[in-house]
Design an enzyme around this catalytic site. Structure first.
Site, PDB file in Angstrom:
ATOM      1  N   ARG A 260       0.839  -1.191   0.000  1.00 58.12           N
ATOM      2  CA  ARG A 260       0.000   0.000   0.000  1.00 58.12           C
ATOM      3  C   ARG A 260       0.878   1.246   0.000  1.00 58.12           C
ATOM      4  NH1 ARG A 260      -4.774  -1.763   4.332  1.00 58.12           N
ATOM      5  NH2 ARG A 260      -5.256  -3.757   3.306  1.00 58.12           N
ATOM      6  N   ARG A 275       2.327   1.458  10.084  1.00 63.21           N
ATOM      7  CA  ARG A 275       1.863   1.873   8.756  1.00 63.21           C
ATOM      8  C   ARG A 275       3.041   1.877   7.788  1.00 63.21           C
ATOM      9  NH1 ARG A 275      -3.036   4.365   7.892  1.00 63.21           N
ATOM     10  NH2 ARG A 275      -3.180   4.904  10.093  1.00 63.21           N
ATOM     11  N   GLU A 347      -6.033  -0.853  15.573  1.00 63.66           N
ATOM     12  CA  GLU A 347      -6.710  -1.854  14.741  1.00 63.66           C
ATOM     13  C   GLU A 347      -5.734  -2.949  14.326  1.00 63.66           C
ATOM     14  OE1 GLU A 347      -7.837  -2.446  10.150  1.00 63.66           O
ATOM     15  OE2 GLU A 347      -7.930  -0.382  10.896  1.00 63.66           O
ATOM     16  N   SER A 350     -10.015  -5.913  10.445  1.00 64.57           N
ATOM     17  CA  SER A 350     -11.342  -5.433  10.068  1.00 64.57           C
ATOM     18  C   SER A 350     -12.072  -6.587   9.415  1.00 64.57           C
ATOM     19  CB  SER A 350     -11.251  -4.264   9.085  1.00 64.57           C
ATOM     20  OG  SER A 350     -10.948  -3.063   9.738  1.00 64.57           O
ATOM     21  N   ARG A 388       1.257  -6.323  12.702  1.00 66.84           N
ATOM     22  CA  ARG A 388       0.688  -5.668  13.880  1.00 66.84           C
ATOM     23  C   ARG A 388       0.543  -6.635  15.050  1.00 66.84           C
ATOM     24  NH1 ARG A 388      -3.511  -0.834  12.204  1.00 66.84           N
ATOM     25  NH2 ARG A 388      -2.131   0.170  10.673  1.00 66.84           N
TER      26      ARG A 388
END
Length: 427
Positions: A260, A275, A347, A350, A388
């Site tokens: 990403r 990130r 987070e 999801s 994560r």
């Protein structure tokens, strides 16, 4: 992609859904575009019918030895008009498709209304925050002090927002992936898949990544896209298929690298592994019927939550509000893990029910009991984000001397080791 028929029949509900997402109403514009398209198609059909009648009339005149020159000239003019009308209809069809492709999904009726993360609703809490007798460090402080996490070396190779893991941290990342895959395949019945990391534009479109999220993805010079998540190839495994209902649900799981550009996150989480441009994730995808999708959503959520419970790491689950939910989703649960070093929840997964939004883009259907063709529902969720989860272990299992205890369930994957500490790594 939304059903244009539903928008025509439910303009107020459609505009309300947009408003709940913080967007301006669009029903009037979308319906007007659709009406123009339908009018153009009708004009084409009428011209085609007229030309068919003229062709028959010309043939009959010639059979009788008459002169059909005038009618043939009229037919030529009609043909030119038809070409123009067909092009106009094609352009309107493309405009409508592009408009529908940019519209977000309609939130489920039980999704809480809100504008941002502060309006998300906690639905589940597991475990307790660890009580440490010392000031906790953040994961990058722990990893760098061990000599096993290096951002400077990664920057030398690839630039910012990359990381190099070595020794037991690289092994821990691999152990986590193996552990997650074993749980999801052996206990929850997901079929393990090893998909390509490069996909075509159509696959990105089918999963709802294009055109809306093009700037957040990496594309090669020959028009392949690096997958931002394994959801893209896994969901597209059933693209353009008419599925047997006896084969549903289909459940897939994959461990892949994800890429990403983080174009919309400038200045956020610039330190550490939260990130980055390249990370690893275990992804869950389900293909099922509309009637079964809500139950499948809960099942997927439980599977993802179970990973943290086995690792004995405190987390909470929240239902995202209308303003914080991804555009593809009807309903999303975020699992947020506690990070002592940051003193906050972050987070880690999801889990989303997308309804038939992706199925319409992929043209994926099944035949119901009445042999009627219907769109499937698709669901996806992280089970979990591996990087994560590694971050969460470092911060929750850190010791005062800088070492990190390995969770019990991971020790068989770590050769029986119980502790990670500073290592001298020979390059």
């Amino acid at each position: 992609m939304l059903d244009i028929k539903w928008i025509r029949e439910n303009p107020e509900a459609f505009d309300k859904a947009l408003k709940n997402r913080g967007l301006a109403p669009a029903a009037q514009q979308v319906i007007a575009l659709d009406e123009a398209r339908r009018t153009a198609i009708q004009a084409v059909q009428e011209l085609q019918s007229k030309r068919n009648l003229m062709a028959k009339e010309i043939g009959e005149i010639k059979r009788q030895g008459g002169n059909a020159d005038a009618l043939m000239r009229e037919a030529n003019v009609s043909r030119e008009t038809l070409v123009q009308e067909e092009e106009a209809a094609r352009i309107l069809e493309e405009n409508l498709k592009e408009t529908l492709a940019l519209l977000p999904n309609v939130p489920a009726s039980d999704v809480p209304f809100g504008s941002g993360p502060e309006d998300n609703v906690e639905v589940h809490l597991w475990g307790e925050k660890p009580v440490l007798s010392f000031k906790p460090k953040q994961h990058f402080e722990i990893g760098e002090a061990m000599g096993l996490m290096n951002f400077e070396e990664a920057a030398k190779l690839s630039g910012s927002r990359f990381v190099v893991l070595k020794g037991d941290l690289a092994r821990l990342e691999r152990a986590l992936a193996s552990f997650m895959l074993d749980v999801h395949t052996h206990e929850y019945g997901y079929l393990e898949v090893s998909p390509p990391y490069l996909v075509r534009s159509q696959a990105m479109f089918g999963a709802g990544q294009l055109p809306k999220f093009a700037e957040d993805a990496f594309v090669t010079t020959n028009d392949y896209w690096l997958i931002p998540t394994a959801e893209v190839p896994l969901t597209n495994l059933v693209a353009e298929e008419l599925l047997n209902p006896d084969d549903l649900p289909k459940r897939y799981v994959a461990y892949t690298a994800c890429f990403r550009s983080e174009a919309g996150s400038a200045g956020k989480d610039t330190r550490g592994m939260i990130r980055v441009h390249q990370f690893h994730k275990v992804e869950l995808v389900s293909i099922t019927t509309p009637e079964a999708s809500e139950g499948e959503h809960q099942r997927m959520l439980i599977a993802a939550q179970s990973i943290l419970e086995r690792l004995k790491i405190h987390y909470r689950t929240v239902m995202l509000c209308t303003g914080d939910m991804g555009s593809n989703s009807q309903k999303t649960y975020d699992i947020e893990v506690w990070l002592p070093g940051q003193n906050t929840y972050r987070e880690i997964s999801s889990c989303s029910n997308v309804g038939d939004y992706q199925a319409r883009r992929m043209n994926t259907r099944y035949r119901d009991e009445e042999k009627k063709s219907r769109f499937v529902h698709t669901l996806n969720g992280s089970g979990l984000a591996v990087g994560r989860t590694l971050v969460a272990i470092l911060e929750n299992y850190q010791q005062e001397d800088g070492s990190v205890t390995i969770p019990d369930v991971l020790r068989p994957y770590m050769g029986g080791e119980a502790l990670i500490k500073a290592q001298k790594v020979k390059d």
